[in-house]
Write an enzyme that holds these catalytic residues in place. Structure first.
Site, PDB file in Angstrom:
ATOM      1  N   ASP A  33       0.852  -1.201   0.000  1.00  0.00           N
ATOM      2  CA  ASP A  33       0.000   0.000   0.000  1.00  0.00           C
ATOM      3  C   ASP A  33       0.888   1.253   0.000  1.00  0.00           C
ATOM      4  O   ASP A  33       0.843   2.072   0.909  1.00  0.00           O
ATOM      5  CB  ASP A  33      -0.951   0.012   1.208  1.00  0.00           C
ATOM      6  CG  ASP A  33      -0.217   0.066   2.549  1.00  0.00           C
ATOM      7  OD1 ASP A  33      -0.832   0.556   3.532  1.00  0.00           O
ATOM      8  OD2 ASP A  33       0.960  -0.349   2.622  1.00  0.00           O
ATOM      9  N   THR A  89       2.733  -6.039   2.840  1.00  0.00           N
ATOM     10  CA  THR A  89       3.243  -4.921   3.650  1.00  0.00           C
ATOM     11  C   THR A  89       2.176  -3.844   3.845  1.00  0.00           C
ATOM     12  O   THR A  89       2.490  -2.690   4.161  1.00  0.00           O
ATOM     13  CB  THR A  89       4.488  -4.291   2.991  1.00  0.00           C
ATOM     14  OG1 THR A  89       4.118  -3.756   1.706  1.00  0.00           O
ATOM     15  CG2 THR A  89       5.604  -5.305   2.821  1.00  0.00           C
ATOM     16  N   PHE A 141      -1.090  -0.537  12.351  1.00  0.00           N
ATOM     17  CA  PHE A 141      -2.009  -0.036  11.328  1.00  0.00           C
ATOM     18  C   PHE A 141      -2.481  -1.125  10.354  1.00  0.00           C
ATOM     19  O   PHE A 141      -3.679  -1.231  10.066  1.00  0.00           O
ATOM     20  CB  PHE A 141      -1.325   1.097  10.541  1.00  0.00           C
ATOM     21  CG  PHE A 141      -2.154   1.632   9.414  1.00  0.00           C
ATOM     22  CD1 PHE A 141      -1.912   1.233   8.106  1.00  0.00           C
ATOM     23  CD2 PHE A 141      -3.195   2.527   9.652  1.00  0.00           C
ATOM     24  CE1 PHE A 141      -2.683   1.724   7.054  1.00  0.00           C
ATOM     25  CE2 PHE A 141      -3.969   3.019   8.607  1.00  0.00           C
ATOM     26  CZ  PHE A 141      -3.717   2.611   7.310  1.00  0.00           C
ATOM     27  N   ASN A 142      -1.565  -1.910   9.784  1.00  0.00           N
ATOM     28  CA  ASN A 142      -1.977  -2.895   8.772  1.00  0.00           C
ATOM     29  C   ASN A 142      -3.007  -3.872   9.334  1.00  0.00           C
ATOM     30  O   ASN A 142      -3.972  -4.233   8.654  1.00  0.00           O
ATOM     31  CB  ASN A 142      -0.765  -3.673   8.250  1.00  0.00           C
ATOM     32  CG  ASN A 142       0.146  -2.821   7.391  1.00  0.00           C
ATOM     33  OD1 ASN A 142      -0.283  -1.820   6.816  1.00  0.00           O
ATOM     34  ND2 ASN A 142       1.412  -3.189   7.323  1.00  0.00           N
ATOM     35  N   ASN A 166      -2.491   2.789   3.389  1.00  0.00           N
ATOM     36  CA  ASN A 166      -1.955   4.127   3.680  1.00  0.00           C
ATOM     37  C   ASN A 166      -2.756   5.213   2.977  1.00  0.00           C
ATOM     38  O   ASN A 166      -2.850   6.344   3.449  1.00  0.00           O
ATOM     39  CB  ASN A 166      -0.493   4.217   3.232  1.00  0.00           C
ATOM     40  CG  ASN A 166       0.445   3.501   4.178  1.00  0.00           C
ATOM     41  OD1 ASN A 166       0.265   3.546   5.394  1.00  0.00           O
ATOM     42  ND2 ASN A 166       1.427   2.812   3.615  1.00  0.00           N
ATOM     43  N   HIS A 200       9.500   0.310   7.981  1.00  0.00           N
ATOM     44  CA  HIS A 200       8.900  -0.980   8.289  1.00  0.00           C
ATOM     45  C   HIS A 200       9.025  -2.031   7.173  1.00  0.00           C
ATOM     46  O   HIS A 200       9.530  -3.130   7.387  1.00  0.00           O
ATOM     47  CB  HIS A 200       7.398  -0.797   8.563  1.00  0.00           C
ATOM     48  CG  HIS A 200       7.043   0.292   9.519  1.00  0.00           C
ATOM     49  ND1 HIS A 200       7.113   0.148  10.893  1.00  0.00           N
ATOM     50  CD2 HIS A 200       6.582   1.547   9.294  1.00  0.00           C
ATOM     51  CE1 HIS A 200       6.715   1.270  11.462  1.00  0.00           C
ATOM     52  NE2 HIS A 200       6.389   2.143  10.532  1.00  0.00           N
ATOM     53  N   ASP A 201       8.530  -1.689   6.001  1.00  0.00           N
ATOM     54  CA  ASP A 201       8.211  -2.714   5.011  1.00  0.00           C
ATOM     55  C   ASP A 201       9.393  -3.463   4.397  1.00  0.00           C
ATOM     56  O   ASP A 201       9.276  -4.676   4.133  1.00  0.00           O
ATOM     57  CB  ASP A 201       7.333  -2.107   3.908  1.00  0.00           C
ATOM     58  CG  ASP A 201       5.985  -1.666   4.469  1.00  0.00           C
ATOM     59  OD1 ASP A 201       5.360  -0.777   3.878  1.00  0.00           O
ATOM     60  OD2 ASP A 201       5.569  -2.217   5.513  1.00  0.00           O
ATOM     61  N   ASP A 203       6.734   1.181   1.826  1.00  0.00           N
ATOM     62  CA  ASP A 203       6.437   0.185   0.787  1.00  0.00           C
ATOM     63  C   ASP A 203       7.296   0.449  -0.452  1.00  0.00           C
ATOM     64  O   ASP A 203       7.770  -0.483  -1.101  1.00  0.00           O
ATOM     65  CB  ASP A 203       4.967   0.252   0.369  1.00  0.00           C
ATOM     66  CG  ASP A 203       3.994   0.078   1.516  1.00  0.00           C
ATOM     67  OD1 ASP A 203       3.814   1.040   2.282  1.00  0.00           O
ATOM     68  OD2 ASP A 203       3.455  -1.023   1.658  1.00  0.00           O
TER      69      ASP A 203
HETATM   70  O1  RIB Z   1       2.238   0.304  10.719  1.00  0.00           O
HETATM   71  C1  RIB Z   1       3.165   0.439   9.676  1.00  0.00           C
HETATM   72  C2  RIB Z   1       2.637  -0.170   8.414  1.00  0.00           C
HETATM   73  O2  RIB Z   1       1.435   0.485   8.019  1.00  0.00           O
HETATM   74  C3  RIB Z   1       3.591  -0.003   7.223  1.00  0.00           C
HETATM   75  O3  RIB Z   1       3.424  -1.065   6.335  1.00  0.00           O
HETATM   76  C4  RIB Z   1       3.115   1.261   6.592  1.00  0.00           C
HETATM   77  O4  RIB Z   1       3.469   1.344   5.212  1.00  0.00           O
HETATM   78  C5  RIB Z   1       1.636   1.120   6.747  1.00  0.00           C
HETATM   79  O5  RIB Z   1       1.159   0.280   5.699  1.00  0.00           O
HETATM   80 CA    CA Z   2       2.802  -0.549   4.021  1.00  0.00          CA
END
Ligand code: RIB
Ligand code: CA
Length: 319
Positions: free
Chosen positions: A21, A131, A171-172, A48, A246-247, A26
């Site tokens: 996303d 991701t 979040f994901n 996102n 993160h990703d 990403d």
């Molecule tokens: O919480 C972080 C994640 O949520 C990452 O993958 C960021 O890109 C969002 O998708």
């Molecule tokens: Ca992401």
């Protein structure tokens, strides 16, 4: 629990489908995946930003890297919950902060789920690397249960020992807890790069300067994106000095497994909690009788070595 693929120089690159996303981090996952995996395809999901934006951003990144990789657009909302986004982190476009080109064209299809199913049936041994919210992956597993034994595994970014969108949920997984529950209970190899790991991997100022020092247009664009991403992180956190990237961790878990420390654990997803929906319940009890582990939980990263992998991957495409 099958180990992550070997990274010996003689081994062929790991085939993956990156489900994402974009999203600043990403975008970096796309660069690392392009450089170090056989990137069979990119699929996009709302997260996102709305699906139209995440798909646009994925195509832009594909174009900037001059890849032939297909981008297939997928779910525009979670399985049952409304679509919710993260403009407060990534901006309205999902990738604010840089002068980006227009995408070269539309996605290869708007049926990412069907493409994932068809591709994984035609070719066994592909890793799925989500991701973003895991809606596409869950829909594919539910429509084609045989995928569970056809794919090599799932390496995901999400969850962890603390939340970010809520105190409990990352979040994901917060976006689509029901999808995450399907993924975490699918029964095959599963690698989790959660927030407790990814917050160890920050785009610190000197690391961004390593990117900005590279020649070429891509490095300039990505360092601008890192600046924006880090500004939102440092403005919102007390003790973070750069965006948590993160990703790419979910990709490097497969391409550079020696970067990480890990624990096998039983992980379940809360889907009913009014305040905890999307939480990863990681069973850390020191009991002889606990549920069998279903997840390779990455707990630490050699951040400097990981960042060098990102810089080298960007340098490879920046000209
Ligand atoms: O919480 C972080 C994640 O949520 C990452 O993958 C960021 O890109 C969002 O998708
Ligand atoms: Ca992401």
């Amino acid at each position: 629990m099958s180990p992550a693929p070997s990274t010996s120089t003689s081994a062929p690159p790991v085939p993956i489908i990156l489900d994402c996303d974009p999203g600043h981090d990403d975008a970096i996952a796309i660069v690392v995946a392009a450089r170090h995996t056989e990137l069979v395809g990119i699929t996009t999901v709302a997260g996102n930003a709305p699906l139209s934006s995440t798909t646009r951003n994925a195509i832009i990144m594909r174009d900037l890297l001059e890849l032939a990789t297909p981008v297939h657009s997928g779910a525009n909302r979670p399985l049952i919950r409304p679509a919710r986004h993260a403009g407060y982190v990534h901006g309205a476009s999902g990738m604010d902060g840089a002068d980006l080109p227009e995408p070269s064209g539309p996605p290869a299809s708007h049926d990412a789920v069907g493409w994932i199913i068809e591709t994984c049936r035609q070719r066994e041994g592909i890793w799925l690397v989500p991701t973003g919210p895991m809606t596409n992956i869950a829909l594919a597993l539910r429509a084609a249960p045989d995928l569970a034994s056809r794919i090599a595994g799932i390496s995901l970014m999400g969850g962890g020992t603390f939340g970010n969108r809520t105190a409990a949920a990352e979040f994901n997984l917060w976006c689509d807890p029901e999808a995450a529950d399907i993924v975490f209970s699918y029964g095959g190899p599963l690698i989790m790069s959660g927030l407790d790991l990814t917050h160890q991997f920050q785009a610190l100022p000197h690391r961004i300067e390593m990117v900005r020092a590279l020649p070429g247009h891509l490095a300039a664009v990505l360092s601008d994106l890192f600046d924006f991403f880090s500004a939102t992180y440092t403005s919102r956190h007390h003790h973070i000095d750069g965006a948590a990237v993160h990703d790419p961790c979910a990709v490097m878990a497969l391409t550079h497994p020696d970067l990480f420390t890990r624990r096998l654990a039983h992980v379940e997803i809360e889907t009913q909690g009014e305040r905890t929906a999307g939480m990863t319940i990681i069973d850390q009890r020191d009991l002889k009788e606990v549920p069998d582990p279903n997840c390779d939980w990455l707990t630490g990263i050699d951040a400097d070595a990981g960042w060098q992998i990102i810089v080298d991957a960007i340098a490879h495409y920046s000209r």
